[in-house]
Design a protein around this motif. Structure first.
Motif, PDB file in Angstrom:
ATOM      1  N   PRO A  32       0.809  -1.229   0.000  1.00 34.33           N
ATOM      2  CA  PRO A  32       0.000   0.000   0.000  1.00 34.33           C
ATOM      3  C   PRO A  32       0.840   1.276   0.000  1.00 34.33           C
ATOM      4  O   PRO A  32       0.463   2.273  -0.625  1.00 34.33           O
ATOM      5  N   TYR A  33       1.958   1.271   0.701  1.00 34.00           N
ATOM      6  CA  TYR A  33       2.755   2.495   0.818  1.00 34.00           C
ATOM      7  C   TYR A  33       3.341   2.880  -0.534  1.00 34.00           C
ATOM      8  O   TYR A  33       3.844   2.032  -1.286  1.00 34.00           O
ATOM      9  N   ALA A  34       3.304   4.166  -0.855  1.00 41.73           N
ATOM     10  CA  ALA A  34       3.899   4.656  -2.094  1.00 41.73           C
ATOM     11  C   ALA A  34       4.290   6.111  -1.909  1.00 41.73           C
ATOM     12  O   ALA A  34       3.571   6.891  -1.282  1.00 41.73           O
ATOM     13  N   LEU A  35       5.437   6.475  -2.485  1.00 44.27           N
ATOM     14  CA  LEU A  35       5.923   7.848  -2.413  1.00 44.27           C
ATOM     15  C   LEU A  35       6.656   8.198  -3.695  1.00 44.27           C
ATOM     16  O   LEU A  35       7.461   7.415  -4.204  1.00 44.27           O
ATOM     17  N   TRP A  36       6.365   9.381  -4.219  1.00 41.09           N
ATOM     18  CA  TRP A  36       7.144   9.980  -5.297  1.00 41.09           C
ATOM     19  C   TRP A  36       7.456  11.402  -4.837  1.00 41.09           C
ATOM     20  O   TRP A  36       6.628  12.305  -4.963  1.00 41.09           O
ATOM     21  N   ALA A  37       8.630  11.582  -4.248  1.00 34.76           N
ATOM     22  CA  ALA A  37       9.052  12.889  -3.760  1.00 34.76           C
ATOM     23  C   ALA A  37       9.823  13.599  -4.872  1.00 34.76           C
ATOM     24  O   ALA A  37      10.785  13.057  -5.414  1.00 34.76           O
ATOM     25  N   ILE A  38       9.389  14.805  -5.194  1.00 35.05           N
ATOM     26  CA  ILE A  38       9.994  15.582  -6.282  1.00 35.05           C
ATOM     27  C   ILE A  38      10.480  16.907  -5.716  1.00 35.05           C
ATOM     28  O   ILE A  38       9.709  17.648  -5.102  1.00 35.05           O
ATOM     29  N   GLU A  39      11.756  17.176  -5.919  1.00 33.27           N
ATOM     30  CA  GLU A  39      12.351  18.384  -5.355  1.00 33.27           C
ATOM     31  C   GLU A  39      11.928  19.611  -6.150  1.00 33.27           C
ATOM     32  O   GLU A  39      12.053  19.650  -7.376  1.00 33.27           O
ATOM     33  N   LYS A  40      11.445  20.616  -5.440  1.00 33.73           N
ATOM     34  CA  LYS A  40      11.011  21.855  -6.084  1.00 33.73           C
ATOM     35  C   LYS A  40      12.210  22.579  -6.702  1.00 33.73           C
ATOM     36  O   LYS A  40      13.319  22.538  -6.173  1.00 33.73           O
ATOM     37  N   GLN A  41      11.975  23.230  -7.819  1.00 35.74           N
ATOM     38  CA  GLN A  41      12.988  24.083  -8.438  1.00 35.74           C
ATOM     39  C   GLN A  41      12.296  25.102  -9.329  1.00 35.74           C
ATOM     40  O   GLN A  41      11.127  24.940  -9.693  1.00 35.74           O
ATOM     41  N   GLU A  42      13.019  26.123  -9.673  1.00 38.01           N
ATOM     42  CA  GLU A  42      12.463  27.166 -10.520  1.00 38.01           C
ATOM     43  C   GLU A  42      12.018  26.579 -11.858  1.00 38.01           C
ATOM     44  O   GLU A  42      12.709  25.772 -12.465  1.00 38.01           O
ATOM     45  N   ARG A  43      10.846  26.970 -12.310  1.00 35.00           N
ATOM     46  CA  ARG A  43      10.240  26.583 -13.592  1.00 35.00           C
ATOM     47  C   ARG A  43       9.697  25.150 -13.613  1.00 35.00           C
ATOM     48  O   ARG A  43       9.110  24.729 -14.607  1.00 35.00           O
TER      49      ARG A  43
END
Length: 388
Positions: A229-240
């Motif tokens: 069940p566990y799921a993660l897609w962590a996306i690092e913020k950046q300009e544009r």
């Protein structure tokens, strides 16, 4: 299950209907089907306008021909089994966004056409996906490595006047977006591609760094998967950077290092602790993580390490989500459908525990100088090397 409605045809080529697929994906893995592809499908069902996905097989393996053919819009079952909010769950979800399957080896011209008109690119080309022949360059043929294939496609897009692309690599490489951009830059320079293209690729295109997490434990045929069940897609913020979907599992983060530390020190390091205890106590050879932490003595020992030696470092570092992540990890360890054997975790144990305990030691020196970790220090210095 109703099929996802396809977008309007964009024309015909050699008698075959052509549709626009705003997302092009490199890699046919079961992981992506149960991860990013499922999240995209959920978002489309919720009415988010991000479009379906064309999948490109980059390896040329004939063994995956059946899987590639299944990417025709049919619902692909994702069997989700495990612990969630303290309860055992077993349900089937569906990935429905995959509407085309293409082989880079057999259909390069069509891959190029789809790539030129896409809005976003997604990749997960496996553990060796970023590897390439030394000093590889591109020419008129189909390149060997994925970074070279991507460079050639980006050059075709630039020459066609295509707009800059946002790329989401999900390979398990630290700073995967930065690394992939660097590989493509090197290939372009060695190949003598125009400086204007190299600048466009580096400054106009957006290369996202991300970290993914979900255990995909089984395959369904011809496509589909079994996942926790566990799921993660962590996306690092950046300009544009514009993330094209919202989903509970998709998490924009200010600093991907925080997410990486949580995973390394509260999931991977406890795994190494269990492997150390399993080796030291000569426990049963086929014992699983679930069975081992069901032992009250082992559970108390592991809880003490986490609560007194690991979590205080996160608290000192201001990472407030660590206790909640700890609870999620221990729930994942108890998954009744997952047989994660200690014999697998104990492979290359000496190197893994040195890396993981070393990372915690470095974090503690930064955030909590003087913090003592007696059990972890003993594990680091025990001399147990594990399996190879």
């Amino acid at each position: 299950m109703a099929r996802l409605r396809r977008p309007a045809d964009q024309g015909h080529r050699d008698g075959v209907s052509i549709m626009k697929t705003p997302i092009i994906q490199f890699g046919t893995s079961r992981f992506l089907q149960a991860h990013a592809d499922l999240f995209i499908s959920d978002a489309m069902r919720a009415g988010q306008d991000l479009g379906p996905v064309a999948v490109v097989q980059t390896s040329g393996s004939a063994a995956r021909a059946g899987r590639l053919a299944a990417f025709d819009g049919r619902p692909l079952p994702i069997l989700v089994r495990g612990m969630e909010n303290g309860e055992t769950v077993e349900r089937t979800e569906y990935t429905t966004c995959l509407v085309r399957g293409l082989s880079a080896a057999d259909s390069w011209d069509e891959v190029e056409r789809v790539f030129v008109e896409a809005d976003h690119a997604l990749s997960n080309t496996g553990d060796s996906g970023f590897q390439m022949p030394e000093d590889e360059t591109i020419d008129d043929g189909v390149p060997v490595s994925f970074p070279a294939k991507l460079t050639k496609l980006l050059a075709a897009r630039w020459r066609a006047g295509g707009k800059p692309l946002t790329l989401f690599p999900t390979e398990l490489v630290t700073n995967n977006g930065v690394v992939l951009a660097g590989l493509c830059d090197g290939i372009a320079r060695r190949s003598g591609l125009p400086d204007a293209f190299i600048a466009w690729m580096a400054t106009d295109c957006v290369w996202a760094n991300s970290l993914v997490d979900r255990i995909v434990s089984g395959a369904l045929e011809p496509a589909g998967a079994v996942a926790e069940p566990y799921a993660l897609w962590a996306i690092e913020k950046q300009e544009r950077l514009v993330i094209p979907l919202t989903h509970p599992a998709v998490r924009p983060v200010d600093d991907l290092m925080v997410t990486a530390r949580l995973k390394l020190l509260l999931l991977n390091l406890p795994h190494s602790c269990l492997a150390e205890r399993w080796l030291a106590d000569a426990r049963p050879g086929d014992e699983t993580v679930r069975e081992m932490i069901a032992d009250p003595a082992v559970r108390a020992w592991l809880d003490a390490i986490i609560d007194t030696e690991i979590l205080p470092v996160f608290a000192a570092g201001g990472i407030t989500e660590a206790p909640a992540y700890r609870a999620t990890v221990l729930e994942r360890f108890q998954n009744p459908f997952l047989d994660h054997r200690l014999s697998d975790i104990a492979m290359n144990h000496a190197a893994k525990k040195a890396t993981r305990i070393g990372a915690l030691t470095a974090f503690a020196a930064e955030a909590a100088p003087g913090h003592e970790m007696p059990t972890l220090t003993a594990i680091r210095d025990s001399g147990l090397k594990g399996l190879s």
